[in-house]
Design an enzyme around this catalytic site. Structure first.
Site: not given
Ligand code: NAP
Length: 493
Positions: A130, A177, A234
Site C-alpha cells: 500500500y 507469509k 485488509d
C-alpha cells in the site's frame, strides 16, 4: 456542569455517508457528550472541483486542530483523482494502526452465533504494497514494491500487545507469509517475536496468513487479537466482518501518534444514497471507538448498550438485517427510525449478553501510544558490505545467448552468478527454462566470494550493461548486514 466540548472534525463523505454520520452525531448528542463539530469536506465533491488529492487544505487544517475525525465513506471517482482520498487521509496523518473489532452481536444471525466471536484485527496501515510504489518494468511487466520497515512493524506489533494488555486479552496472533517472503514478512515476524518477549502475560502465536483465513472460517472464536501487515489485514478484516453480520456492523479506527480517524469499514453504497434505508450501526460503533479514544468511556458504554438492546429486541430491524433473517423488508426500519430507537434505548442494559456498562474489561481511555525503540544508534553499529548487484533488464535474446553476453560484461572484480526470470533461476545450467517474459535479473557477485565490491566497480559494471542492453530497468545492490545476506536466493539456485 458540562465540560469543555470536544472538538471533532466530521467528514460526512459520499453516498450514504451523510446519513450514517448524521445518525452517529444524533446519538452522541442524545447521550449528552458535548462536542463542537467542525464539518469538513473530502472525497468526490473535492475531486470534482479539481483538487486531485481529494482532501482540501481546510480539511487538513481542521484535522491538525482537532486531531480526531469521524468520517463517512469516500468515493474514489473514476476519471477524477488518481489516488483514494481515504488512503491519502490515513497517510497524511500517519494513522499507522487500523483496528477492526469483530464481535458477535445479539439478534444478528450468523453461522457462528453463540460461539462468542470477539476478536480484533490490528492491521498495519501505511507500509507494505500500500506504499503504492509501482512501475512498469517493460510494457508487459508491472512491479509493486513491498516496503516493510522495522520501525513500522514494531509500532503496529507493540500497538497490538498494548491493546491486548489494556483490554485484558489473552493472546496475540501474528499472521504473515514469512514462509515465502522471508525478508519482508519475515522482518515483521522477527519483530513480533522480539516484542512478544516484553509481554510475558500474553500468549504470542504465529500463523501463516492463509491458515489464519482457514481458521477464521472454521473456528473464529479461537482468536483474540490478530496483528498483521497491510494487505493481509485488509483481506482478513473484511473476512472477520463477514463472521459477525457483514459490512452493516463493521466499525474501524485508524490510530496514529497524533491523529485518529474513525469510520465504518463499508463504502459509500451509492445505490442506497439519500434513501434513508442504510444500516448505520457500523458508523455508530466506530463513533463508540472514537468516544473511548477521547475519554468518554461512560457515554461509549451507554451507547453500545443501547445498540445491543435494540438488536436484541429486534423491534427495529434495518433492511440488510431483515434480508439476512428472511424478515419483512417492506416494513424494515429506516436509518433515521433505527437511530431514534437506539436513542430511545439509551440508559437500558441488554439482557442476553453482558452489558458494557460496568464491564470488568477496561475499555478505557485513549488507545495505546506505543514507542518504537530502534533509533539511529542501532544503525551505526551495523557492519555492512555490498558484495554485488542485481541488474534487471528487458531483452529478446534466448537465454543461452543472453548468459554469455552478460558474462562477457562482468570484468575482473565481479562475475555473473546467475540469471533468473520472475524469481526462478534460468542460467547457468538449467535444461528446461521457465516460460520467461523477457524481463531478466542478472546477479553479479564479487569474484573473491563475500568480499566488498566498491561502488566505482558497480557503477562501471552498470554502465557496461546499459551500453549493451538499453532495456535495463533497475538495479538492486546486494548488501550483507552484520554477516546476514540482505537478499534472497532465486528459486532453484
Ligand atoms: P460498499 O459501498 O461498501 O457497498 C457494497 C455493498 O455492501 C452494498 O451494496 C450493500 O450490499 C452493502 N453495504 C455497504 N454498507 C452497508 C451498510 N451500512 N448497511 C448495509 N449494507 C451495506 O462497497 P462498493 O460498492 O465496492 O464501493 C462504493 C464506493 O465506496 C467506491 O467508490 C469505493 O471506492 C468506496 N469505498 C470507500 C471506503 C471508505 O471510505 N473507507 C471503503 C470501501 C469503499 P447489498 O447490495 O447486498 O445491499
Amino acid at each position: 456542569m458540562p465540560g469543555q466540548p470536544h472538538r471533532i472534525t466530521v467528514i460526512p463523505g459520499d453516498g450514504v455517508g451523510p446519513e450514517v454520520v448524521r445518525s452517529a452525531m444524533r446519538i452522541i448528542e442524545a447521550a449528552g457528550v458535548p462536542v463542537a463539530w467542525e464539518e469538513a469536506l473530502a472525497g468526490a465533491e473535492v475531486f470534482r472541483r479539481g483538487d486531485t488529492s481529494g482532501v482540501p487544505g481546510e480539511t487538513r487544517a481542521s484535522i491538525e486542530r482537532t486531531r480526531v475525525v469521524l468520517k463517512g465513506p469516500l468515493e474514489t471517482p473514476v476519471g477524477f483523482g488518481e489516488k483514494s482520498a481515504n488512503v491519502t487521509l490515513r497517510k497524511l496523518f500517519e494513522t499507522y494502526a487500523n483496528v477492526r473489532p469483530a464481535r458477535e452481536l445479539p439478534g444478528v444471525p450468523t453461522r457462528y452465533a453463540g460461539e462468542g466471536v470477539d476478536l480484533v484485527i490490528v492491521r498495519e496501515n501505511i507500509e507494505d504494497l500500500y506504499a503504492g510504489i509501482e512501475h512498469m518494468q517493460t510494457p508487459d511487466v508491472a512491479q509493486c514494491l513491498k516496503i516493510i520497515s522495522r520501525k513500522g512493524s514494531e509500532k503496529i506489533v507493540r500497538y497490538a500487545f498494548e491493546l491486548a494488555r489494556r483490554e485484558g486479552r489473552r493472546k496475540v496472533t501474528c499472521a504473515t507469509k514469512a514462509n515465502i517472503m522471508k525478508l519482508t514478512e519475515g522482518l515483521f515476524k522477527r519483530v513480533f517475536e522480539e516484542v512478544a518477549a516484553e509481554y510475558p502475560e500474553i500468549v504470542p502465536e504465529h500463523l501463516i496468513i492463509d491458515n489464519v483465513a482457514h481458521q477464521l472460517a472454521k473456528n473464529p472464536a479461537q482468536f483474540d487479537i490478530v496483528v498483521t501487515t497491510n494487505l493481509n489485514g485488509d483481506i482478513i478484516s473484511d473476512l472477520a466482518s463477514g463472521l459477525v453480520g457483514g459490512l452493516g456492523f463493521a466499525p474501524s479506527g485508524n490510530y496514529g501518534d497524533g491523529v485518529a480517524i474513525f469510520e465504518a469499514v463499508h463504502g459509500s453504497a451509492p445505490k442506497y444514497a439519500g434513501k434513508d434505508v442504510i444500516n448505520p450501526t457500523a458508523l455508530v460503533l466506530s463513533s463508540i471507538m472514537m468516544l473511548r479514544h477521547i475519554g468518554e468511556t461512560a457515554a461509549a458504554d451507554t451507547i453500545e448498550d443501547a445498540i445491543l438492546v435494540t438488536l436484541e429486541e429486534g423491534k427495529a430491524v434495518t433492511q440488510d438485517l431483515a434480508r439476512q433473517t428472511g424478515g419483512d423488508i417492506e416494513h424494515a426500519a429506516s436509518t433515521s427510525g433505527f437511530t431514534d430507537t437506539i436513542i430511545g434505548n439509551l440508559g437500558r442494559l441488554p439482557e442476553t449478553v453482558p452489558p458494557r456498562t460496568g464491564s470488568e474489561r477496561p475499555s478505557g481511555d485513549a488507545m495505546p501510544k506505543p514507542r518504537w525503540s530502534y533509533g539511529p544508534e542501532r544503525y551505526a553499529v551495523i557492519e555492512r558490505r555490498t558484495i554485488g548487484l542485481d541488474v534487471f533488464l528487458e531483452d529478446e535474446a534466448p537465454i543461452d545467448a543472453l548468459g554469455p553476453a552478460l558474462e562477457a560484461l562482468a570484468g575482473d572484480v565481479v562475475r555473473l552468478e546467475m540469471i533468473s526470470s520472475r524469481g526462478t533461476k534460468v542460467y547457468p545450467g538449467v535444461d528446461a527454462p521457465t516460460d520467461g517474459v523477457r524481463l531478466w535479473r542478472a546477479r553479479f557477485v564479487a569474484r573473491a566470494e563475500g568480499t566488498a565490491v566498491p561502488d566505482a566497480e558497480l557503477l562501471a559494471l552498470q554502465s557496461r550493461v546499459a551500453a549493451r542492453f538499453p532495456g535495463w530497468t533497475h538495479v538492486e545492490k546486494l548488501h550483507v548486514f552484520d554477516g546476514e545476506p540482505g537478499f534472497t536466493k532465486a528459486q532453484g539456485q
